[in-house]
Design an enzyme around this catalytic site. Structure first.
Site, mmCIF file in Angstrom:
data_model
loop_
_atom_site.group_PDB
_atom_site.id
_atom_site.type_symbol
_atom_site.label_atom_id
_atom_site.label_comp_id
_atom_site.label_asym_id
_atom_site.label_seq_id
_atom_site.Cartn_x
_atom_site.Cartn_y
_atom_site.Cartn_z
ATOM 1 N N CYS A 122 0.842 -1.196 0.000
ATOM 2 C CA CYS A 122 0.000 0.000 0.000
ATOM 3 C C CYS A 122 0.879 1.248 0.000
ATOM 4 C CB CYS A 122 -0.872 -0.038 1.250
ATOM 5 S SG CYS A 122 -1.714 1.494 1.599
ATOM 6 N N GLN A 158 -7.529 19.210 9.011
ATOM 7 C CA GLN A 158 -6.366 18.413 9.396
ATOM 8 C C GLN A 158 -6.795 16.973 9.670
ATOM 9 O OE1 GLN A 158 -3.285 19.433 9.341
ATOM 10 N NE2 GLN A 158 -3.421 21.666 9.357
ATOM 11 N N CYS A 162 -7.656 -0.401 7.811
ATOM 12 C CA CYS A 162 -6.381 0.314 7.762
ATOM 13 C C CYS A 162 -5.895 0.616 9.182
ATOM 14 C CB CYS A 162 -6.596 1.607 6.980
ATOM 15 S SG CYS A 162 -5.253 2.761 7.086
ATOM 16 N N CYS A 192 3.493 21.831 6.065
ATOM 17 C CA CYS A 192 3.477 20.368 5.985
ATOM 18 C C CYS A 192 4.611 19.866 5.102
ATOM 19 C CB CYS A 192 2.123 19.872 5.485
ATOM 20 S SG CYS A 192 1.663 20.555 3.900
HETATM 21 N N1 SAH Z 1 -5.094 26.333 8.379
HETATM 22 C C1 SAH Z 1 -6.075 25.388 7.911
HETATM 23 C C2 SAH Z 1 -5.870 24.940 6.441
HETATM 24 C C3 SAH Z 1 -4.481 24.586 6.011
HETATM 25 S S1 SAH Z 1 -4.370 23.684 4.494
HETATM 26 C C4 SAH Z 1 -6.151 24.199 8.824
HETATM 27 O O1 SAH Z 1 -5.294 23.988 9.669
HETATM 28 O O2 SAH Z 1 -7.120 23.445 8.723
HETATM 29 C C5 SAH Z 1 -4.063 24.906 3.307
HETATM 30 C C6 SAH Z 1 -5.288 25.652 2.845
HETATM 31 O O3 SAH Z 1 -4.836 26.623 1.883
HETATM 32 C C7 SAH Z 1 -6.355 24.844 2.153
HETATM 33 O O4 SAH Z 1 -7.594 25.122 2.763
HETATM 34 C C8 SAH Z 1 -6.338 25.352 0.698
HETATM 35 O O5 SAH Z 1 -7.616 25.356 0.109
HETATM 36 C C9 SAH Z 1 -5.816 26.751 0.872
HETATM 37 N N2 SAH Z 1 -5.123 27.367 -0.271
HETATM 38 C C10 SAH Z 1 -4.398 26.775 -1.240
HETATM 39 N N3 SAH Z 1 -3.846 27.695 -2.058
HETATM 40 C C11 SAH Z 1 -4.233 28.910 -1.594
HETATM 41 C C12 SAH Z 1 -3.968 30.258 -2.002
HETATM 42 N N4 SAH Z 1 -3.199 30.501 -3.046
HETATM 43 N N5 SAH Z 1 -4.513 31.253 -1.280
HETATM 44 C C13 SAH Z 1 -5.302 31.007 -0.193
HETATM 45 N N6 SAH Z 1 -5.578 29.744 0.228
HETATM 46 C C14 SAH Z 1 -5.054 28.719 -0.456
#
Ligand code: SAH
Length: 454
Positions: free
Chosen positions: A77, A282, A159, A408
């Protein structure tokens, strides 16, 4: 060295995707499933100019850090890469990786990286999974996980890092589509209806969501399927997602509600969040709480600050920060996520947050030029590719006291921190890695930058 050669090598390091790396006469070989410390017999699969790939044939002498993986599918996997490595060692390697990226890519001589915050129980931590449907060689309908880097489905419903409910839900769906002769989607012909099942669970509330991604706009006998799904304790949301494109992107843009809510609710650190199928959330709620607490601590709020949170998703971090700040502004590009974010502010009675829909690299410069906005603290949490340079430049021009960078991907984090610290006005004060993805090569980080008083 050529393809199909059988070689013996000592594995000395771990690569970015969790693969083992060993050398023959200084020439590196990347070996999936081999661990640092292994003496391995490997077969060369691909030879490049400066490195080669090989397949692990046999472990001749096992690394002392090997452990018995819980999942029998861990090698086939593509979900987990380092389940055979003891969890303690996984954390050590991840810390080392963050440090190395900050040195090599970021140009920091001695980056202030803390030990990784790990999990006490690093299994069954994922609150979300997307299972593809297809057929095996005998033509039977299967669901499971994609094998690494391919779209071959490794059948499996149980899983080790997912929720136990996945199995029951998937077996119910398999049984249902067989009974009614509903075809799974076939990527080569573009025919067939069922593409993926998205399953999400709110860990704090026990609420379950099923969203079936379909190559069509309706699902046969959908009410009967809803009846059966809603017999599962916790089921509160069943919907369809329309994806009729020939694409690797799993979800389409349209969600058709079938039964219950179109969202589930979860709670992290006393804040409630409603989460739609299309919104980012998340995947590891236990670690997310540690991540957000660290971000809050690094923001160093005293009560009156103006805070901008870029890439805010459904507003999770913004709402966490709002309780300690004067005013918070969030920016997010997915419309459904912004809708969730606004609803989540209402749900928690939080009134000092405003959410903007748009790209961070467009909204922030525009607001800065036109409205002369300012910030005491800027928090960013971009996807893997990191921040756009227009966004970084505007952040610097706004001169916040602190920047909190949640990331990340350590490589793009290091790249962006190098830009933010280039002219010496900002200093990297701490980096806290958080293990959001045990048994995979992934690692999340929170970094704090503060503005030097000159
Ligand atoms: N802080 C949040 C989301 C993090 S993930 C949490 O912890 O849940 C990153 C996020 O950035 C996603 O929701 C994605 O849709 C958004 N994203 C991606 N590219 C972007 C951009 N150019 N401008 C604004 N948001 C964006």
């Amino acid at each position: 060295m050529k393809k199909n050669d059988l070689l013996q090598i000592k594995i000395e390091a771990m690569g970015n995707a969790g693969e083992g790396i060993g050398k023959i006469d200084g020439y590196p070989l990347f070996v999936k499933d081999a661990l640092p410390g292994d003496l391995a017999e490997v077969r060369v699969t691909k030879v490049k100019k400066t490195y080669a790939f090989a397949r692990l044939e046999r472990v001749l002498e096992a690394s002392p850090d090997r452990t018995e993986p819980r999942c029998p599918l861990h090698r086939r996997c593509g979900g987990c890469q380092i389940q055979a490595l003891s969890y303690e060692k996984q954390l050590e390697y991840k810390e080392q990786k963050v440090r190395e990226d900050l040195i090599r890519i970021g140009g920091f001589a001695d980056p202030p990286v803390f030990p990784v915050l790990g999990m006490d129980e690093p299994y069954h931590y994922r609150n979300k999974a997307q299972f593809p449907f297809g057929r095996n060689r005998e033509g039977r309908i299967v669901t499971g996980f994609y094998a690494g880097r391919t779209h071959m489905i490794v059948p499996g419903t149980d899983c080790a890092i997912g929720v136990p409910e996945n199995k029951q839900i998937l077996e119910l769906i398999l049984d249902f589509i067989e009974k009614h002769g509903i075809a799974p989607y076939d990527e080569t012909t573009g025919k067939g209806l069922l593409r993926h099942a998205l399953i999400r669970k709110g860990f704090a509330t026990g609420e379950l969501m099923v969203c079936l991604v379909i190559n069509g706009r309706s699902f046969p006998h959908v009410e009967e399927l809803a009846d059966r799904l809603f017999e599962i304790p916790g089921m509160t949301s069943f919907s369809l997602n329309v994806n009729q494109k020939n694409t690797n992107v799993i979800l389409g843009e349209e969600v058709i509600p079938v039964r219950g809510q179109t969202y589930i609710t979860d709670r992290i650190g006393g804040v409630s969040y409603q989460i739609s199928p299309l919104s980012f959330y998340q995947v590891n709620p236990v670690q997310t709480e540690k991540l957000y607490r660290t971000a809050l601590e690094y923001a160093g709020l005293t009560g009156g600050e103006t805070v901008w949170e870029l890439y805010c998703g459904i507003g999770t971090i913004s709402l966490f920060l709002a309780r300690g700040a004067g005013q918070v502004y969030g920016v997010e590009v997915v419309p459904q996520a912004v809708e969730d974010a606004r609803r989540n502010a209402d749900l928690n009675g939080i009134t000092n947050v405003v959410f903007y829909l748009g790209k961070a690299e467009e909204v922030l410069p525009e607001k800065y030029e036109k409205d002369g906005i300012r910030a005491d603290v800027i928090v960013v949490d971009p996807p893997r590719k990191g921040c756009d340079s227009a966004c970084l430049e505007t952040m610097l021009r706004m001169e916040p006291e602190r920047i909190v960078y949640v990331s990340c991907d350590p490589a793009t984090l290091a790249r962006d921190l190098k830009i933010l610290c280039a002219d010496g006005r900002y200093e990297l004060s701490k980096v806290q890695p958080v293990d959001m993805f045990p048994h995979t090569a992934g690692i999340e980080n929170v970094a704090q930058l503060f503005r030097r008083k000159i």
